[in-house]
Design a protein around this motif. Structure first.
Motif, PDB file in Angstrom:
ATOM      1  N   TYR A   9       0.923  -1.161   0.329  1.00 31.37           N
ATOM      2  CA  TYR A   9      -0.306   0.078  -0.116  1.00 31.37           C
ATOM      3  C   TYR A   9       0.972   1.819  -0.098  1.00 31.37           C
ATOM      4  N   ASP A  10       1.907   1.254   0.486  1.00 27.06           N
ATOM      5  CA  ASP A  10       2.847   2.478   0.605  1.00 27.06           C
ATOM      6  C   ASP A  10       3.126   3.222  -1.008  1.00 27.06           C
ATOM      7  N   ALA A  11       3.655   1.847  -1.858  1.00 26.30           N
ATOM      8  CA  ALA A  11       3.600   1.670  -3.510  1.00 26.30           C
ATOM      9  C   ALA A  11       2.795   2.089  -3.680  1.00 26.30           C
ATOM     10  N   VAL A  12       1.234   1.367  -3.733  1.00 25.30           N
ATOM     11  CA  VAL A  12       0.373   2.087  -4.986  1.00 25.30           C
ATOM     12  C   VAL A  12      -0.665   2.849  -4.231  1.00 25.30           C
ATOM     13  N   LEU A  13      -0.298   3.560  -3.503  1.00 25.17           N
ATOM     14  CA  LEU A  13      -1.697   4.734  -2.924  1.00 25.17           C
ATOM     15  C   LEU A  13      -0.548   5.978  -3.541  1.00 25.17           C
ATOM     16  N   LEU A  14       0.588   5.821  -2.996  1.00 26.93           N
ATOM     17  CA  LEU A  14       1.353   7.333  -3.092  1.00 26.93           C
ATOM     18  C   LEU A  14       1.057   7.927  -4.934  1.00 26.93           C
ATOM     19  N   PRO A  15       1.006   7.305  -5.820  1.00 30.90           N
ATOM     20  CA  PRO A  15       0.226   7.506  -6.920  1.00 30.90           C
ATOM     21  C   PRO A  15      -1.036   8.795  -7.085  1.00 30.90           C
ATOM     22  N   LEU A  16      -2.035   7.981  -6.242  1.00 33.57           N
ATOM     23  CA  LEU A  16      -3.481   8.787  -5.761  1.00 33.57           C
ATOM     24  C   LEU A  16      -3.014   9.814  -4.722  1.00 33.57           C
ATOM     25  N   GLY A  17      -1.522   9.818  -4.119  1.00 35.40           N
ATOM     26  CA  GLY A  17      -1.579  11.220  -3.228  1.00 35.40           C
ATOM     27  C   GLY A  17      -1.800  11.152  -2.186  1.00 35.40           C
ATOM     28  N   TYR A  18      -2.067   9.603  -1.475  1.00 38.90           N
ATOM     29  CA  TYR A  18      -2.155   9.257  -0.102  1.00 38.90           C
ATOM     30  C   TYR A  18      -0.602   8.782   0.518  1.00 38.90           C
ATOM     31  N   ARG A  19      -0.375   8.522   1.649  1.00 38.53           N
ATOM     32  CA  ARG A  19       0.528   8.379   2.248  1.00 38.53           C
ATOM     33  C   ARG A  19       0.242   7.653   3.803  1.00 38.53           C
ATOM     34  N   ARG A  20       1.435   6.227   4.092  1.00 37.20           N
ATOM     35  CA  ARG A  20       0.635   5.999   5.866  1.00 37.20           C
ATOM     36  C   ARG A  20       1.296   7.740   6.420  1.00 37.20           C
ATOM     37  N   LEU A  21      -0.065   7.854   7.028  1.00 38.90           N
ATOM     38  CA  LEU A  21       0.044   9.118   8.450  1.00 38.90           C
ATOM     39  C   LEU A  21       0.312   7.910   9.940  1.00 38.90           C
ATOM     40  N   TYR A  22      -0.277   7.002   9.549  1.00 36.07           N
ATOM     41  CA  TYR A  22      -0.043   6.406  10.689  1.00 36.07           C
ATOM     42  C   TYR A  22       1.054   4.985  10.927  1.00 36.07           C
ATOM     43  N   GLU A  23       1.634   4.899  11.988  1.00 36.03           N
ATOM     44  CA  GLU A  23       1.482   3.102  12.501  1.00 36.03           C
ATOM     45  C   GLU A  23       2.392   3.207  13.758  1.00 36.03           C
ATOM     46  N   GLY A  24       1.944   1.673  13.608  1.00 32.40           N
ATOM     47  CA  GLY A  24       1.763   1.167  15.066  1.00 32.40           C
ATOM     48  C   GLY A  24       1.854  -0.325  15.040  1.00 32.40           C
ATOM     49  N   SER A  25       1.962  -1.099  16.314  1.00 29.38           N
ATOM     50  CA  SER A  25       2.631  -2.151  16.730  1.00 29.38           C
ATOM     51  C   SER A  25       1.262  -3.294  15.826  1.00 29.38           C
ATOM     52  N   HIS A  26      -0.187  -2.389  15.124  1.00 28.18           N
ATOM     53  CA  HIS A  26      -1.131  -3.993  14.974  1.00 28.18           C
ATOM     54  C   HIS A  26      -1.857  -3.173  14.189  1.00 28.18           C
ATOM     55  N   GLY A  27      -1.178  -1.754  13.488  1.00 26.90           N
ATOM     56  CA  GLY A  27      -1.890  -1.335  12.561  1.00 26.90           C
ATOM     57  C   GLY A  27      -1.222  -0.287  11.444  1.00 26.90           C
ATOM     58  N   LEU A  28      -1.652  -0.147  10.517  1.00 25.34           N
ATOM     59  CA  LEU A  28      -0.945   1.178   9.570  1.00 25.34           C
ATOM     60  C   LEU A  28      -2.359   2.206   9.063  1.00 25.34           C
ATOM     61  N   GLY A  29      -2.147   3.090   9.261  1.00 27.48           N
ATOM     62  CA  GLY A  29      -3.419   4.089   8.583  1.00 27.48           C
ATOM     63  C   GLY A  29      -2.932   4.854   7.524  1.00 27.48           C
ATOM     64  N   TYR A  30      -3.624   4.802   6.366  1.00 23.64           N
ATOM     65  CA  TYR A  30      -3.960   5.995   5.162  1.00 23.64           C
ATOM     66  C   TYR A  30      -4.572   7.257   4.705  1.00 23.64           C
ATOM     67  N   GLY A  31      -3.856   8.039   3.949  1.00 25.71           N
ATOM     68  CA  GLY A  31      -4.439   9.393   3.846  1.00 25.71           C
ATOM     69  C   GLY A  31      -3.676  10.671   3.395  1.00 25.71           C
ATOM     70  N   ARG A  32      -4.743  11.412   3.146  1.00 31.18           N
ATOM     71  CA  ARG A  32      -3.704  12.898   2.773  1.00 31.18           C
ATOM     72  C   ARG A  32      -3.724  13.845   3.549  1.00 31.18           C
ATOM     73  N   ASP A  33      -4.970  13.866   4.751  1.00 32.59           N
ATOM     74  CA  ASP A  33      -4.590  15.299   6.116  1.00 32.59           C
ATOM     75  C   ASP A  33      -5.098  13.988   7.117  1.00 32.59           C
ATOM     76  N   ARG A  34      -5.458  12.981   7.404  1.00 33.27           N
ATOM     77  CA  ARG A  34      -5.318  11.899   8.217  1.00 33.27           C
ATOM     78  C   ARG A  34      -5.571  10.608   7.898  1.00 33.27           C
ATOM     79  N   PRO A  35      -5.523   9.703   8.599  1.00 30.20           N
ATOM     80  CA  PRO A  35      -6.093   8.380   8.264  1.00 30.20           C
ATOM     81  C   PRO A  35      -7.368   7.650   8.413  1.00 30.20           C
ATOM     82  N   GLN A  36      -7.109   7.374   7.149  1.00 28.01           N
ATOM     83  CA  GLN A  36      -9.246   7.284   6.382  1.00 28.01           C
ATOM     84  C   GLN A  36      -8.767   5.450   6.359  1.00 28.01           C
ATOM     85  N   PHE A  37      -8.111   5.090   5.606  1.00 27.66           N
ATOM     86  CA  PHE A  37      -7.981   3.496   5.121  1.00 27.66           C
ATOM     87  C   PHE A  37      -7.303   2.919   5.896  1.00 27.66           C
TER      88      PHE A  37
END
Length: 102
Positions: A19-47
Motif C-alpha cells: 500500500y505504500d507503493a500503490v497509494l503514492l500516485p493517488l496522493g495518499y501516504r502512510r500517516l500512522y504506524e503502530g504495532s497492530h495497524g497502519l493508517g493511510y490518507g492525505r490529511d488524516r488516516p482514513q484507510f
C-alpha cells in the motif's frame, strides 16, 4: 458518509509495502504506524490495515469492493501498474466506471 475503513491483514509488513507503493500516485501516504495497524490518507488516516488472524478471505463472490478516489487518469494508470508489479491482481483494466461516479 464514512469516516474510515479498516481491513484485516495477516502480514502487516508486506501489506504496508504494497500500500505504500500503490497509494503514492493517488496522493495518499502512510500517516500512522503502530504495532497492530497502519493508517493511510492525505490529511488524516482514513484507510486502515489492522493485523488479523482471520482477514476476509480472497473471494471474488464476497462482494467486498474498495475504491480509492483519484484526481487524474494518469494516477489511476500508475496505481494499476504498480499494483500489478507488486503481485496484485486486478478485476479488469483501469478505465471509467460511470455506473459508480463520473
Amino acid at each position: 458518509m464514512f469516516d474510515h475503513i479498516s481491513i484485516g491483514v495477516r502480514d502487516l509488513v508486506a501489506s504496508g509495502r504494497f500500500y505504500d507503493a500503490v497509494l503514492l500516485p493517488l496522493g495518499y501516504r502512510r500517516l500512522y504506524e503502530g504495532s497492530h495497524g497502519l493508517g493511510y490518507g492525505r490529511d488524516r488516516p482514513q484507510f486502515w490495515l489492522d493485523t488479523s488472524p482471520s482477514p476476509v478471505p480472497d473471494d471474488p463472490k464476497s462482494g467486498l469492493h474498495i475504491c480509492f478516489r483519484s484526481d487524474t487518469r494518469d494516477a489511476v494508470d500508475a496505481f494499476h501498474a504498480i499494483a500489478l508489479a507488486q503481485n496484485g491482481r486486478d478485476n479488469g483494466p483501469p478505465g471509467l466506471r460511470p455506473q459508480y461516479t463520473p
